[in-house]
Design a protein around this motif. Sequence first.
Motif, PDB file in Angstrom:
ATOM      1  N   VAL A   1      39.964  43.348  49.558  1.00 48.00           N
ATOM      2  CA  VAL A   1      40.772  43.714  48.397  1.00 48.00           C
ATOM      3  C   VAL A   1      41.877  44.659  48.852  1.00 48.00           C
ATOM      4  O   VAL A   1      41.604  45.702  49.458  1.00 48.00           O
ATOM      5  N   TYR A   2      43.119  44.267  48.579  1.00 45.64           N
ATOM      6  CA  TYR A   2      44.290  45.099  48.846  1.00 45.64           C
ATOM      7  C   TYR A   2      44.892  45.466  47.497  1.00 45.64           C
ATOM      8  O   TYR A   2      45.088  44.593  46.642  1.00 45.64           O
ATOM      9  N   SER A   3      45.235  46.741  47.293  1.00 42.50           N
ATOM     10  CA  SER A   3      45.726  47.117  45.975  1.00 42.50           C
ATOM     11  C   SER A   3      46.697  48.284  46.045  1.00 42.50           C
ATOM     12  O   SER A   3      46.594  49.162  46.918  1.00 42.50           O
ATOM     13  N   SER A   4      47.624  48.262  45.101  1.00 39.79           N
ATOM     14  CA  SER A   4      48.605  49.334  44.986  1.00 39.79           C
ATOM     15  C   SER A   4      48.710  49.750  43.529  1.00 39.79           C
ATOM     16  O   SER A   4      48.998  48.927  42.659  1.00 39.79           O
ATOM     17  N   ALA A   5      48.459  51.019  43.249  1.00 37.18           N
ATOM     18  CA  ALA A   5      48.567  51.572  41.896  1.00 37.18           C
ATOM     19  C   ALA A   5      49.723  52.562  41.861  1.00 37.18           C
ATOM     20  O   ALA A   5      50.027  53.227  42.863  1.00 37.18           O
ATOM     21  N   LYS A   6      50.350  52.676  40.722  1.00 37.58           N
ATOM     22  CA  LYS A   6      51.502  53.553  40.576  1.00 37.58           C
ATOM     23  C   LYS A   6      51.115  54.999  40.903  1.00 37.58           C
ATOM     24  O   LYS A   6      50.132  55.526  40.385  1.00 37.58           O
ATOM     25  N   GLY A   7      51.887  55.620  41.772  1.00 40.26           N
ATOM     26  CA  GLY A   7      51.646  57.014  42.132  1.00 40.26           C
ATOM     27  C   GLY A   7      50.566  57.211  43.156  1.00 40.26           C
ATOM     28  O   GLY A   7      50.189  58.361  43.447  1.00 40.26           O
ATOM     29  N   HIS A   8      50.039  56.105  43.744  1.00 40.68           N
ATOM     30  CA  HIS A   8      48.951  56.213  44.725  1.00 40.68           C
ATOM     31  C   HIS A   8      49.300  55.415  45.977  1.00 40.68           C
ATOM     32  O   HIS A   8      50.076  54.450  45.936  1.00 40.68           O
ATOM     33  N   THR A   9      48.703  55.805  47.082  1.00 40.90           N
ATOM     34  CA  THR A   9      48.868  55.089  48.340  1.00 40.90           C
ATOM     35  C   THR A   9      48.126  53.762  48.279  1.00 40.90           C
ATOM     36  O   THR A   9      47.051  53.659  47.680  1.00 40.90           O
ATOM     37  N   ALA A  10      48.688  52.719  48.864  1.00 35.01           N
ATOM     38  CA  ALA A  10      48.027  51.416  48.907  1.00 35.01           C
ATOM     39  C   ALA A  10      46.683  51.531  49.624  1.00 35.01           C
ATOM     40  O   ALA A  10      46.537  52.298  50.588  1.00 35.01           O
ATOM     41  N   VAL A  11      45.704  50.776  49.160  1.00 31.31           N
ATOM     42  CA  VAL A  11      44.348  50.859  49.707  1.00 31.31           C
ATOM     43  C   VAL A  11      43.828  49.455  50.010  1.00 31.31           C
ATOM     44  O   VAL A  11      44.305  48.461  49.453  1.00 31.31           O
ATOM     45  N   ALA A  12      42.838  49.400  50.917  1.00 32.65           N
ATOM     46  CA  ALA A  12      42.215  48.122  51.264  1.00 32.65           C
ATOM     47  C   ALA A  12      40.765  48.355  51.650  1.00 32.65           C
ATOM     48  O   ALA A  12      40.457  49.296  52.386  1.00 32.65           O
ATOM     49  N   ARG A  13      39.882  47.491  51.129  1.00 34.76           N
ATOM     50  CA  ARG A  13      38.464  47.539  51.474  1.00 34.76           C
ATOM     51  C   ARG A  13      37.978  46.115  51.741  1.00 34.76           C
ATOM     52  O   ARG A  13      38.434  45.162  51.107  1.00 34.76           O
ATOM     53  N   ARG A  14      37.019  46.002  52.648  1.00 38.71           N
ATOM     54  CA  ARG A  14      36.470  44.683  52.991  1.00 38.71           C
ATOM     55  C   ARG A  14      34.959  44.706  52.809  1.00 38.71           C
ATOM     56  O   ARG A  14      34.274  45.633  53.259  1.00 38.71           O
ATOM     57  N   LEU A  15      34.451  43.675  52.154  1.00 36.79           N
ATOM     58  CA  LEU A  15      33.010  43.480  51.950  1.00 36.79           C
ATOM     59  C   LEU A  15      32.625  42.209  52.696  1.00 36.79           C
ATOM     60  O   LEU A  15      33.237  41.159  52.497  1.00 36.79           O
ATOM     61  N   SER A  16      31.639  42.290  53.575  1.00 35.46           N
ATOM     62  CA  SER A  16      31.316  41.125  54.396  1.00 35.46           C
ATOM     63  C   SER A  16      29.824  41.011  54.632  1.00 35.46           C
ATOM     64  O   SER A  16      29.073  41.986  54.543  1.00 35.46           O
ATOM     65  N   VAL A  17      29.415  39.779  54.908  1.00 34.70           N
ATOM     66  CA  VAL A  17      28.023  39.496  55.269  1.00 34.70           C
ATOM     67  C   VAL A  17      28.045  38.524  56.439  1.00 34.70           C
ATOM     68  O   VAL A  17      28.902  37.639  56.513  1.00 34.70           O
ATOM     69  N   ALA A  18      27.102  38.683  57.343  1.00 39.09           N
ATOM     70  CA  ALA A  18      27.005  37.772  58.480  1.00 39.09           C
ATOM     71  C   ALA A  18      26.187  36.541  58.130  1.00 39.09           C
ATOM     72  O   ALA A  18      26.341  35.482  58.713  1.00 39.09           O
ATOM     73  N   GLY A  19      25.297  36.658  57.167  1.00 41.21           N
ATOM     74  CA  GLY A  19      24.446  35.556  56.733  1.00 41.21           C
ATOM     75  C   GLY A  19      24.025  35.764  55.300  1.00 41.21           C
ATOM     76  O   GLY A  19      24.184  36.848  54.742  1.00 41.21           O
ATOM     77  N   ARG A  20      23.467  34.727  54.684  1.00 48.31           N
ATOM     78  CA  ARG A  20      23.135  34.791  53.274  1.00 48.31           C
ATOM     79  C   ARG A  20      22.089  35.850  52.972  1.00 48.31           C
ATOM     80  O   ARG A  20      22.016  36.361  51.863  1.00 48.31           O
ATOM     81  N   GLY A  21      21.263  36.216  53.953  1.00 48.66           N
ATOM     82  CA  GLY A  21      20.218  37.197  53.680  1.00 48.66           C
ATOM     83  C   GLY A  21      20.592  38.611  54.063  1.00 48.66           C
ATOM     84  O   GLY A  21      19.815  39.535  53.863  1.00 48.66           O
ATOM     85  N   ASP A  22      21.788  38.771  54.643  1.00 47.99           N
ATOM     86  CA  ASP A  22      22.178  40.088  55.121  1.00 47.99           C
ATOM     87  C   ASP A  22      22.665  40.987  53.992  1.00 47.99           C
ATOM     88  O   ASP A  22      23.150  40.535  52.965  1.00 47.99           O
ATOM     89  N   VAL A  23      22.542  42.299  54.232  1.00 50.23           N
ATOM     90  CA  VAL A  23      23.063  43.289  53.290  1.00 50.23           C
ATOM     91  C   VAL A  23      24.586  43.313  53.415  1.00 50.23           C
ATOM     92  O   VAL A  23      25.117  43.426  54.517  1.00 50.23           O
TER      93      VAL A  23
END
Length: 476
Positions: free
Chosen positions: A97-119
């Motif tokens: 997720v990449y996002s830019s809100a008014k008056g704030h620095t742009a941010v990015a976060r990544r959510l990932s899994v290596a397999g279906r059972g992984d956290v």
Amino acid sequence: MAVQRALGLHHTLVTAIADLVDNSVDAGARNVLIRFLSTGHATVGLRVIDNGAGVDDVSIDAAMRYGTERVRRDNEHGHFGVGLKAASLSQADEVTVYSSAKGHTAVARRLSVAGRGDVPLVESLPTVAAESTLAAAHPRFPFETGTVVEWRGLRTFPMTSDHTEQSVWLETAIKDAQAWLGLVFHRLIERGLALTIDVYDTATLRAGAPRTVRAIDPFGYQRSGASGYPRDVTVDVGSGSTVALHVWPARSSLPAYTLDGASGRSAQGFFVYRNDRLLQSGGWLGVVRPRPEWALARVAVDLDDALARHMTINPEKARVTVDATLSSALRRVLTPDYLADAATAAKAARRVQRRPITVVEPGAGLPDAVADEFADSFTFTDTADPVDIGWRVLSVDRFFEVDLEARTLWLNARFRRQLGGTSRSNDDVPLLRTLTYLLAQEMFDSVRHSSRQTEQIEAWQHVLIAAMRAQEENGR
């Protein structure tokens, strides 16, 4: 964590995309772009780009974590608070997720899994990565603030190296998305929400022509099919809740009626909305059983607080269930007069419709919707009784048998499983049944076969058996 990973397992590609669009709408977006990412002929990713308010670093961390609770506004389309994560991980191993809100620095976060059972693991990306991705998005609409959600490591996209299959899949996916999003968000589109779809070539860094998602209103007829409709009626759940009874005009070919490209019969029943977002597109919710003669009957239900207390929305926001209290109240709403009016409208249109082709009437062995379409499309001969369709073990060189005495078209049960049939159904493989019946039905309009008819049947047998053997060879 197993429960969290299970959320969204019943998402399809289009319902998962719709869940992301919900988030865009909640963020105040007026424009949303669904962008398929391609490398050569392969589709390698997907982005949903919106010009909503965007999020800051605190909000994006909350959105990417499981178990985070926040107060939701009554008019929001998000329902469970896990839509982004559940929808994304139902389709891909990685969502950024990449996002830019008014008056704030742009941010990015990544959510990932290596397999279906992984956290699922969350990582923070550098500000420069967020800024460069947002700057390069170029979605063809004002984009001063907003969000890009990107899927990679897609499990539901085709892995084939065949270029034709890749192209066919992508074109089908785009058309499916246009149809589903146009239906689910039709009220919002009519009020100004702009949804588009394009394909972006990651090698040339160019996007193809945008496709517009047009509103498909399941109640979008010009004139009612019966006088006195639409009609608002009260649902007795201890409040002033109402639903709207509609009767479609018969024989409509509008996309708003033929929602899935079929006859429209599969879309009779309840259409449930929450904040003008469609949650249930047809079906009687177990209140009554569907019947072909009710194909024109549709009921619009807008959830208020009273109705919502008796209704459960599934995690994919594509279906609802009702409790016993609401089921009983809705059954009282579906008065015999209303259902009779819908049936009468369908029958009246059938009587005046020009049907120049005459066939022998099919009896048992076809699904109700197919049998009803026969009645709509053909005139039945008055010189022959109806013909049933069934399975019987025949010799290996026979695909079917015309049984004049039993008034039955028998299909060879030796091939039933190979053709996709099942012994648990009396109307399985309806396409095969229908095609074979259309081929052979005229053979039942006599008491005995002429020599020419006998030769025809034998010729058909040879060709069909050859096709059956070719199918067996292809399946090996």
